[in-house]
Structures are given as structure tokens and as C-alpha cells.
Write an enzyme that holds these catalytic residues in place. Structure first.
Site, PDB file in Angstrom:
ATOM      1  N   HIS A 112       0.845  -1.205   0.000  1.00  0.00           N
ATOM      2  CA  HIS A 112       0.000   0.000   0.000  1.00  0.00           C
ATOM      3  C   HIS A 112       0.876   1.250   0.000  1.00  0.00           C
ATOM      4  CE1 HIS A 112      -3.898  -2.015   1.073  1.00  0.00           C
ATOM      5  NE2 HIS A 112      -3.051  -2.935   1.510  1.00  0.00           N
ATOM      6  N   ASP A 115       0.140   4.424   0.834  1.00  0.00           N
ATOM      7  CA  ASP A 115       0.074   5.307   2.006  1.00  0.00           C
ATOM      8  C   ASP A 115       0.765   4.716   3.235  1.00  0.00           C
ATOM      9  OD1 ASP A 115      -1.867   3.370   2.164  1.00  0.00           O
ATOM     10  OD2 ASP A 115      -3.509   4.713   2.696  1.00  0.00           O
ATOM     11  N   GLU A 119      -8.415 -12.167   6.386  1.00  0.00           N
ATOM     12  CA  GLU A 119      -7.432 -11.494   7.255  1.00  0.00           C
ATOM     13  C   GLU A 119      -8.098 -11.225   8.606  1.00  0.00           C
ATOM     14  OE1 GLU A 119      -6.539  -7.471   6.098  1.00  0.00           O
ATOM     15  OE2 GLU A 119      -4.730  -7.350   7.333  1.00  0.00           O
ATOM     16  N   ASP A 172       2.900  -5.512   2.446  1.00  0.00           N
ATOM     17  CA  ASP A 172       1.681  -4.812   2.862  1.00  0.00           C
ATOM     18  C   ASP A 172       1.956  -3.321   3.090  1.00  0.00           C
ATOM     19  OD1 ASP A 172      -1.022  -4.789   3.187  1.00  0.00           O
ATOM     20  OD2 ASP A 172      -1.032  -5.514   5.243  1.00  0.00           O
TER      21      ASP A 172
HETATM   22 ZN   LIG Z   1      -3.204  -4.886   2.422  1.00  0.00          ZN
END
Ligand SMILES: [Zn+2]
Length: 343
Positions: free
Chosen positions: A15, A17, A203, A280
Site C-alpha cells: 500500500h 500510504d 485477514e 503490505d
Molecule cells: Zn493490504
């Protein structure tokens, strides 16, 4: 095989951000006259979860500050450009960076302007002879109950810019609160537009969420770790060759698993489900793709063959052309068996 010197990494689940390094955050803040008079250690507290992070909620607070800084076209272009340059130096040969355009419209930008700014930053890296990294952009829709229009706009944009920098769509956000099935219609449209689909599932919710994501057209699953609890879902993943985008450190942070020893990577592999290793959120989880492999190797027996297989899995699962995949495979062979020996 020494991880450190390899230059053939792939990250399919990253990601934007959550992955901005401190120096880029400082640069974006300075450009926007936002005072950041604090030490690196203090800034780290704002951007990174402690090892003993409480849960997903604490994890998610770490996105507040970077998101605040990423509301202008200049900042968006700068952030993707700087991140890709960094990833290139870290030895990545290919990555797919994801973000949710609807989270960058707070200062009046349209989602399309947001996407175009990101694609300009991407093009700048790809046009530079200094960097060899190849990248694609995944547009994330967000789980929620009042953002249907924004999600539809994201899917339409993914269709419009597919093959022009955008390579897929995703569904991110609070999985436990907003079940995957709620977004079936949205992904029906993505399928119509022939956009490759990955969905965060399994998740913060169970194996049934993974099954729903597969039924909605996902060809990859973000995390998916709870699929291990249901043999039927494992069979489904095997049958359709759907790969999991595993992100070990992030799953430890959010308490999706209790410890790395309990991480089901080997169980997935033994059951014939293909997995990939990803970061991630590099900054929130204080990690890199190298660190993810190193941490796994500390706990599991990942011999050279398996290591190579994991890299090959990432290439196979990438949302890119067969021609690019072939180049990436050649690079793995070169790095693992020729270039690396001299280093
Ligand atoms: Zn993710």
C-alpha cells in the site's frame, strides 16, 4: 543464497500510504508548509506500529498522517515516484502498488485527477534510465456502507486506465464489519470490464470471506490466511490456481496470527496452495521485502528451491503481460545462478 544482494524481488501487495519512508514524509510536509519539528524517533511513533501493536484498529491509525499529506497532485506524484525509486534500490524488479483514490479527494481532487497524478509519477520512473523496476498500480475500493458511488467510480477508472499503468482492482478496509459479499455487484462490473481482481479476505474474517472473494472473481487473495481453517476453501484455491498474497509481519502486527511460528505458510504450501511473500505496509510495519524473507527463514526451513519457487509464484501471479513475466523469470535465473555468485 544470500537475500541481501538479490535484485529480483517482487512485491504484489504494497500500500502506497502505508509505505512512505520518513524522508519522503518530511519532504511532502515541507512542500506543504506543515511543520514537522520532531526527531526521527518521534516521527516513527506517528508512522509505525510498535512490535506489540494492540490490533487492527491501532494499526489503521498509522495511515492518518501520510494520508493527510497525500491530497494534492504534486504530493501524489512525488510519493509514488520516490517510493518506486526506493524499491528499485532495495532490489525489486517488479511491484504492484495499491491505493484507494477515494481517500485522496479531501481537498477537492477528483478520483481521476488522483489516478492521473499517480500514473505521472509511475511514468517518470519507467522513463528514467536510472531505474529498472517495473510497476503496476492497483486501485482499491473501500469496504463501507456509504461509499458505493465512490467505489463504482474507482472500478470505472480502473477499466479506463487498465493497461495504461493500472493493472487491477482490490477491496480493502474493515473486513470484519463489512462482509465481502456486500460488494458482489461492484466486482461484477469489474469482471465485465475484464479488470484483474484481488480482494483482501481471510485477514480479519474467516475462510468464508475467501470463498466469497473467489466467487466474486478474485484471481488473487490479499492475505487469505484464514483459508487454512477450511479444507473446502483450500480445494477451491487449488482448483482455480488462486494465489495468496501473504504479508507475515503485517499479520503479526494486527494479531491475525499470534506468532510467526503459527504462521500457516508451510501448511498452505504442503496443501498445494500457491503463496507469495509481500510487505503490505513497509513503513507502518517497519519492514522490507528482504526482511519478510529473512524473518520467515528464521522460523521455517526455506531452502533454495522453495525460495526460488516463491519468487516464481509472484511472477506467475503478477497482473502483467506474459512478455514482462518472461523478462522477470530471466532475471531471477540470472540473479540466483550467475550474478549473485560474484557478490
Ligand atoms: Zn493490504
Amino acid at each position: 543464497m544470500n537475500n541481501k544482494d538479490l535484485h529480483c524481488y517482487v512485491d504484489l501487495h504494497l500500500h502506497l500510504d502505508g509505505s512512505l519512508p520518513q524522508d519522503i514524509v518530511r519532504k511532502l510536509a515541507a512542500q506543504q508548509d506543515i511543520s514537522l519539528e520532531m526527531s526521527d524517533a518521534e516521527l516513527k511513533k506517528i508512522l509505525t506500529v510498535p512490535l506489540e501493536c494492540k490490533d487492527l484498529n491501532e494499526y489503521l491509525t498509522k495511515f492518518d498522517f501520510p494520508l493527510k499529506l497525500m491530497q494534492t497532485e504534486e504530493a501524489l506524484e512525488e510519493s509514488i515516484y520516490s517510493l518506486l525509486c526506493r524499491l528499485d534500490r532495495q532490489g525489486l524488479m517488479y511491484c504492484e502498488v495499491r491505493f484507494a483514490p477515494q481517500l485522496h479527494t479531501r481537498q477537492g481532487l477528483s478520483q481521476e485527477k488522483v489516478v492521473k497524478a499517480i500514473l505521472r509519477g509511475l511514468a517518470k520512473v519507467e522513463e528514467s534510465s536510472e531505474y529498472t523496476i517495473r510497476a503496476g498500480i492497483i486501485l482499491c475500493c473501500m469496504r463501507g456502507d456509504d461509499n458505493g458511488e465512490a467505489n463504482s467510480a474507482t472500478v470505472e477508472l480502473a477499466g479506463k486506465y487498465l493497461g495504461k499503468g493500472v493493472c487491477g482492482v482490490d477491496l480493502a478496509g474493515a473486513e470484519a464489519l463489512y462482509p465481502t459479499m456486500q460488494f458482489a455487484e461492484l466486482f461484477e462490473r469489474a469482471k465485465e470490464l475484464k479488470i484483474p481482481i484481488t480482494i483482501h479476505a481471510g485477514e480479519a474474517a474467516g475462510a468464508e470471506s475467501v470463498e466469497q472473494a473467489v466467487n466474486m472473481g478474485a484471481v488473487r487473495i490479499g492475505h487469505g490466511i484464514h483459508a487454512i481453517e477450511d479444507k473446502r476453501v483450500l480445494e477451491l484455491l487449488r482448483k482455480y490456481n488462486i494465489m495468496l498474497e501473504l504479508c507475515p509481519t503485517s499479520n503479526l502486527n494486527t494479531k491475525a496470527v499470534g506468532s510467526l511460528k503459527e504462521y500457516p505458510i508451510m501448511e498452505f504450501i504442503q496443501s498445494g496452495v500457491k503463496v507469495t511473500v509481500n510487505t503490505d505496509n513497509m513503513t507502518v510495519s517497519d519492514t522490507t521485502i528482504q526482511k519478510e524473507f529473512e524473518r520467515l527463514k528464521e522460523v521455517f526451513e526455506i531452502k533454495d528451491d522453495l525460495y526460488k519457487q516463491l519468487l516464481y509464484n509472484s511472477v506467475e501471479a503478477a497482473f502483467t503481460t506474459e512478455a514482462v513475466k518472461e523478462q522477470l523469470r530471466e532475471r531471477i535465473e540470472r540473479e540466483l545462478f550467475v550474478d549473485n555468485k560474484g557478490r
